[in-house]
Motif scaffolding. Structure first.
Motif: not given
Ligand SMILES: Cc1cc2nc3c(=O)[nH]c(=O)nc-3n(C[C@H](O)[C@H](O)[C@H](O)COP(=O)(O)OP(=O)(O)OC[C@H]3O[C@@H](n4cnc5c(N)ncnc54)[C@H](O)[C@@H]3O)c2cc1C
Length: 484
Positions: A132-146, A264-268
């Motif tokens: 549990q946190a007062d502030k949260i930072i989301i840094c989960t990056g991207g994945v290759g588009r399928q 390698a058709i893009g990054w989502v």
């Protein structure tokens, strides 16, 4: 409840956690896999190592030209993969980030599986960890588009290259952006027969048109079949020796076959499974997390940083984002994302790189003048036998401001770093032309092209250090225009 929770252990997450803890917040970092994210494990570090091997093969073939007699190089792919792993762990071992983060007391939870929101302040991971946190930072990056066509499961991504035990005799690479170009270039050097497919009219569509054309031509010269505007993929089928891709263009059907198909058709955005809606976090039309200039999401206590926000998806920008998000999570929305020049490049053969505007973009808004110095006319490239490529500069005719620089060829990325510094420092083109850059160097091409533009602009410049090379070597050539 802790002060700040960071989700994701890539460059953005590492820096966000480091900054928050440095500002005195009790901080935890939770990440699905190992520390370092894609940059260390699946992106620049391993890809650059493979690109270096490709470069060594090319360089080995040049030895005879300099009187050094060795046989034709051959590749032991298993040994190369061992070297890639060695480099990845060496880079990790020499990174001071982990040590620094630990010394600041950040609770790092690696290999915790995917995290998801249970409520706006609570996150749970697949391993059962609940934070549990007062502030949260989301840094989960991207994945290759399928791709979503029948048989897409028979295709691979660049990541699968690490799992190969040998070089595939032939490869279809789909997607003419930076990742596709790197895969095509590297495996071509390793001996695969490459067919490189791009749906749009030109590969590297975000580059200057001259760059796309030069890289496509160089790829073709090196044996890669480049197919731009190829049409629409209909399906993939498994064959006895690999995979067949069926496609059509204006109703005409065609097919190609190869041992391996890499897409390698893009990054989502990597948001699946996070349950963002539970926390009230909105995404944009492309699926990336929507943020304001302080990197705040639509939930004001939650920030997002790095590839997950879908801007320039590169390590330096992820690091910058992490710093801003970490700062704002602790101090409140006080720090805006700075507007920096951002050099971008790719380790293909030939290399290409850019900073600033393309010629087309510059001409939309400004009275732009351009010049180009080809690598077959610069001393250092001739010495090194690397004479294909060019350095192009785009300048505002009235203000002499440098708007963009585009380079193809040997050390393109390094040359562009110099151009980025010049642009960031606000140097005008005539000032660059005066700078006595070392001779004979690759960066010298930048001085040459600046000198060429000042002549085009008929600037009243008595002496330009970078004309020296022109005067020495190309006295017989006529000046492009303007005064002598
Ligand atoms: C082939 C390739 C080559 C590249 N080359 C370059 C290059 O030369 N130069 C350059 O600057 N950039 C390059 N990049 C881009 C660069 O790798 C990314 O921009 C950078 O890694 C983004 O950092 P990030 O922290 O936003 O995300 P990432 O590095 O992707 O890190 C995301 C982290 O989040 C974790 N995670 C994901 N989902 C969850 C979840 N639900 N719960 C918990 N944790 C989760 C992951 O395990 C990972 O640790 C390349 C990328 C690729 C694919």
């Amino acid at each position: 409840m802790i002060d700040v929770l960071v989700i994701g252990g890539g460059p953005a997450g590492m820096i966000a956690a480091l900054r928050a803890a440095d500002l005195g917040a009790t901080t935890a970092l939770v990440t699905r896999d190992g520390f370092g994210g894609m940059a260390a494990n699946d992106g620049p570090v391993p890809v650059r190592t493979l690109a270096h091997a490709a470069r060594l093969i090319r360089d080995a073939r040049q030895l005879g030209q300099y009187g050094i007699l060795v046989g034709e190089p051959s590749l032991d792919y298993q040994r190369l993969l061992a070297r890639v792993n060695e480099v990845v762990s060496d880079v990790r071992a020499h990174s001071t980030f982990r040590e620094h983060i630990d010394s600041l007391g950040v609770a790092v939870n690696e290999n915790a599986g995917s995290a998801r929101f249970l409520d706006p302040h609570t996150v749970e991971t697949e391993s059962g960890l609940r934070l549990q946190a007062d502030k949260i930072i989301i840094c989960t990056g991207g994945v290759g588009r399928q791709l979503s066509v029948p048989g897409a499961q028979f295709t691979a991504t660049h990541s699968e290259a690490w799992g190969l035990t040998s070089i595939p005799p032939s490869m279809i690479v789909i997607g003419g952006g930076a990742t596709g170009a790197q895969v095509a270039s590297i495996f071509n050097a390793f001996g695969s027969q490459i067919e490189f497919f791009h749906a749009g009219p030109r590969i590297l569509p975000t580059e200057d048109e001259d760059v796309s054309a030069a890289v496509a031509a160089a790829f073709r010269d090196s044996g890669i079949v480049v197919r731009e505007n190829f049409g629409i993929i209909e399906s993939f089928d498994q064959t006895a020796t690999g995979v067949r891709m069926s496609f059509s263009r204006f109703g005409r059907r065609d097919s190609v076959e190869a041992s391996l198909v890499v897409t390698a058709i893009g990054w989502v955005a990597n948001t699946s499974g996070l349950d963002l809606s539970i926390a009230g976090i909105e995404t944009d039309h492309r699926g990336f997390i929507r943020v304001d200039e302080f990197l705040r999401t639509s939930a004001p206590h939650i920030f997002a940083a790095g590839d997950i926000t879908g801007r320039l998806m590169l390590v330096p920008q992820a690091i910058q984002d992490g710093f801003v998000a970490g700062t704002n999570a602790v101090r409140g929305a006080t720090m805006k994302l700075p507007e920096h020049v951002a050099p971008i490049g790719s380790f293909t053969d030939p290399e290409y790189a850019q900073v600033g505007l393309t010629e087309a973009k510059a001409r939309e808004a400004r009275d732009a003048v351009t010049a180009r110095v080809d690598f077959d006319s610069t001393t250092r490239t001739i010495i090194d036998g690397r004479t294909s490529g060019f350095c192009k500069l785009i300048v505002d005719r009235q203000t002499r401001e440098i708007l963009g620089c585009h380079v193809v060829g040997e050390r393109a990325i390094e040359i562009t770093q110099v151009a980025a510094v010049v642009i960031a420092a606000g140097m005008r083109v005539d000032e660059l032309a005066h700078l006595p850059l070392s001779f004979p160097t690759y960066a010298g091409a930048l001085g040459r092209v600046a000198a060429s533009i000042t002549r085009k602009l008929n600037l009243n410049v008595d002496w330009q250090a970078n004309q020296v090379e022109d005067l020495w070597q190309y006295r017989s050539r006529s000046w492009p225009s303007g005064k002598r």
